[in-house]
Design an enzyme around this catalytic site. Structure first.
Site, PDB file in Angstrom:
ATOM      1  N   GLN A 192       0.854  -1.196   0.000  1.00 25.39           N
ATOM      2  CA  GLN A 192       0.000   0.000   0.000  1.00 25.39           C
ATOM      3  C   GLN A 192       0.888   1.244   0.000  1.00 25.39           C
ATOM      4  O   GLN A 192       1.820   1.334   0.794  1.00 25.39           O
ATOM      5  CB  GLN A 192      -0.872  -0.034   1.262  1.00 25.39           C
ATOM      6  CG  GLN A 192      -1.231   1.307   1.880  1.00 25.39           C
ATOM      7  CD  GLN A 192      -2.225   2.081   1.040  1.00 25.39           C
ATOM      8  OE1 GLN A 192      -2.993   1.497   0.271  1.00 25.39           O
ATOM      9  NE2 GLN A 192      -2.220   3.397   1.151  1.00 25.39           N
ATOM     10  N   ARG A 194       0.804   5.790  -0.859  1.00 28.74           N
ATOM     11  CA  ARG A 194       0.082   6.996  -1.274  1.00 28.74           C
ATOM     12  C   ARG A 194       1.043   8.144  -1.480  1.00 28.74           C
ATOM     13  O   ARG A 194       0.653   9.295  -1.580  1.00 28.74           O
ATOM     14  CB  ARG A 194      -0.997   7.351  -0.238  1.00 28.74           C
ATOM     15  CG  ARG A 194      -0.411   7.541   1.142  1.00 28.74           C
ATOM     16  CD  ARG A 194      -1.448   7.726   2.224  1.00 28.74           C
ATOM     17  NE  ARG A 194      -0.860   7.551   3.526  1.00 28.74           N
ATOM     18  CZ  ARG A 194      -0.187   8.496   4.192  1.00 28.74           C
ATOM     19  NH1 ARG A 194      -0.045   9.692   3.684  1.00 28.74           N
ATOM     20  NH2 ARG A 194       0.327   8.241   5.367  1.00 28.74           N
ATOM     21  N   ASN A 195       2.340   7.822  -1.496  1.00 35.88           N
ATOM     22  CA  ASN A 195       3.388   8.818  -1.707  1.00 35.88           C
ATOM     23  C   ASN A 195       4.449   8.224  -2.623  1.00 35.88           C
ATOM     24  O   ASN A 195       4.566   7.012  -2.724  1.00 35.88           O
ATOM     25  CB  ASN A 195       4.039   9.168  -0.365  1.00 35.88           C
ATOM     26  CG  ASN A 195       3.231  10.194   0.405  1.00 35.88           C
ATOM     27  OD1 ASN A 195       2.869  11.241  -0.135  1.00 35.88           O
ATOM     28  ND2 ASN A 195       2.937   9.891   1.651  1.00 35.88           N
ATOM     29  N   GLY A 288       4.191  -1.403   7.237  1.00 32.64           N
ATOM     30  CA  GLY A 288       5.368  -0.742   7.805  1.00 32.64           C
ATOM     31  C   GLY A 288       4.996   0.041   9.052  1.00 32.64           C
ATOM     32  O   GLY A 288       3.934  -0.162   9.645  1.00 32.64           O
ATOM     33  N   ARG A 289       5.868   0.945   9.434  1.00 26.94           N
ATOM     34  CA  ARG A 289       5.627   1.761  10.613  1.00 26.94           C
ATOM     35  C   ARG A 289       4.595   2.851  10.299  1.00 26.94           C
ATOM     36  O   ARG A 289       4.650   3.470   9.246  1.00 26.94           O
ATOM     37  CB  ARG A 289       6.950   2.419  11.020  1.00 26.94           C
ATOM     38  CG  ARG A 289       6.890   3.189  12.304  1.00 26.94           C
ATOM     39  CD  ARG A 289       8.224   3.881  12.555  1.00 26.94           C
ATOM     40  NE  ARG A 289       8.176   4.656  13.775  1.00 26.94           N
ATOM     41  CZ  ARG A 289       7.675   5.887  13.835  1.00 26.94           C
ATOM     42  NH1 ARG A 289       7.209   6.474  12.751  1.00 26.94           N
ATOM     43  NH2 ARG A 289       7.647   6.530  14.982  1.00 26.94           N
ATOM     44  N   ASP A 290       3.652   3.038  11.197  1.00 31.43           N
ATOM     45  CA  ASP A 290       2.645   4.103  11.108  1.00 31.43           C
ATOM     46  C   ASP A 290       1.883   4.091   9.784  1.00 31.43           C
ATOM     47  O   ASP A 290       1.695   5.127   9.163  1.00 31.43           O
ATOM     48  CB  ASP A 290       3.305   5.474  11.323  1.00 31.43           C
ATOM     49  CG  ASP A 290       2.283   6.532  11.752  1.00 31.43           C
ATOM     50  OD1 ASP A 290       1.221   6.154  12.289  1.00 31.43           O
ATOM     51  OD2 ASP A 290       2.544   7.733  11.548  1.00 31.43           O
ATOM     52  N   ALA A 292      -0.993   4.324   7.240  1.00 25.23           N
ATOM     53  CA  ALA A 292      -2.260   5.061   7.204  1.00 25.23           C
ATOM     54  C   ALA A 292      -2.429   5.994   8.401  1.00 25.23           C
ATOM     55  O   ALA A 292      -3.532   6.311   8.807  1.00 25.23           O
ATOM     56  CB  ALA A 292      -3.439   4.102   7.113  1.00 25.23           C
TER      57      ALA A 292
END
Ligand code: ZN
Length: 383
Positions: A192, A194-195, A288-290, A292
């Site tokens: 996933q 979004r960047n 991964g870390r954090d 969403a």
């Protein structure tokens, strides 16, 4: 075999046959243009991305998700899929009506049989899904300031595919499944994002491919309604294209876009996003870390722990914080690097955005040159 759809079967109500006749049939109905987020959701309900949902949730099901984290049939579910309407729209619709849905260009693309109307419990929604009522949380702000107060429920049908931010990269679950099968992939790790990718993200993707039983990597990029400071969809897609061309094995990697509103709900969003990827056929989900997260609202590892509490038939691949370490001389992680903060190069997304604005050079240990070139080409952020 790729993974089975969530709930057992893809629920598809996207019908492109007899298009002219179907679209003609929409003409006599009450015309409703959904708010962008629900426009996206309607298309994802129709193509099976949100299976087993067949429509927008009613009050009872919404309450069940908010209170029990499950659909009415008991299947785990964390983010209600509601269709909120403004007062003007509310005044022209009654339960039982069949409405035509209009895209962003006000052209009809589908229909919905309105089963119920109910008042959206915004406070309960915000607290349950996002864990806060603060308007500085972007989704909470949308909920209170952009979404109407009334919601309508009902099954959705789609007869035409309107343009989406993902453009040619937008992919249906059925298409992904066919392609995975054609490639002979059985174990599929969904990623996933979004960047645009950092080298640390590439590391997670590659480590996932090292795990026995994983045949392919599905990079699924969320692009949707842009908020201030977001990267534009084409920038995210082009950056990943450059990363895959330059640094991934083509036969083990597939990329697609998912045009939906990003829910920054930390752990609850992770479950929701993993369910979608199961519908696309993935067996594993990289967390991964954090994931969403936004603005420090969630414990950075809550999105990993929730997979221990909720079984959605996806194997989570949990990773600790990753970064470049000068002493290790490469990308490594909190899990294996014994060195301290002084040896680690960690630059936040926010800092990178600032560097781009000021035309500063982004270190190669953070972002690949090919990606940095795209990011440095100007006009990449929504202002
Ligand atoms: Zn180290």
């Amino acid at each position: 075999m790729v993974n089975t759809p969530y709930g057992g079967k893809l629920k598809i109500s996207l019908d492109l046959n007899n298009q002219e006749r179907h679209l003609k049939g929409l003409e006599g109905m009450i015309q409703v243009q959904p708010f962008t987020d629900f426009f996206y959701d309607s298309l994802k309900i129709a193509d099976g991305s949100y299976s087993p949902l067949e429509g927008f949730m009613g009050e009872e099901e919404t309450d069940s998700v908010l209170k029990n984290e499950s659909l009415l049939d008991g299947l785990p579910w964390t983010v209600p899929i509601v269709f909120a309407i403004d007062d003007a729209t509310n005044s022209k619709i009654s339960a039982g009506d069949e409405i035509a849905l209009l895209d962003m260009n006000k052209r009809p693309y589908g229909s919905m049989k309105v089963e119920t109307k109910f008042r959206l419990k915004k406070k309960e929604f915000a607290l349950s899904v996002y864990g806060t009522e603060e308007l500085k949380h972007p989704n909470v702000q949308d909920l209170f300031e952009s979404y109407g107060d009334t919601a309508i429920s009902g099954k959705v049908k789609v007869f035409r595919e309107p343009e989406l931010p993902g453009g040619e990269f937008e992919i249906h679950p059925s298409e992904a499944r066919e392609e995975f099968a054609r490639r002979g992939w059985k174990g599929i790790a969904a990623y996933q994002a979004r960047n645009p990718p950092h080298v640390a993200h590439e590391y997670l993707q590659k480590v996932s491919l090292e795990i026995p039983g994983i045949d392919g990597l599905f990079i699924h990029l969320v692009v949707g309604r842009l908020k201030k400071g977001d990267y534009k969809a084409n920038v995210i897609l082009e950056s990943y294209g450059a990363l895959i061309r330059g640094y991934h094995r083509a036969e083990k990697t597939m990329m697609g876009s998912l045009s939906i509103a990003m829910r920054y709900a930390g752990p609850k969003a992770s479950i929701f996003l993993a369910i979608i990827r199961r519908n696309f056929g993935a067996t594993h989900y990289i967390v991964g870390r954090d994931q969403a997260g936004v603005g420090g609202y969630y414990d950075p590892y809550a999105a990993q722990r929730i997979f221990d509490e909720m079984d959605i038939g996806m194997i989570p691949l949990k990773f600790k914080d990753t970064f470049y370490c000068r002493k290790c001389m490469g990308i490594t992680s909190e899990n294996v690097c014994p060195h301290g903060a002084e040896d680690r190069l960690i630059i936040s997304q926010t800092r990178i955005r600032d560097m781009l604005k000021n035309n500063e050079k982004i270190p190669r240990e953070i972002i690949r040159e090919e990606v940095a070139e795209i990011l440095g080409s100007g006009d990449v952020l929504n202002e």
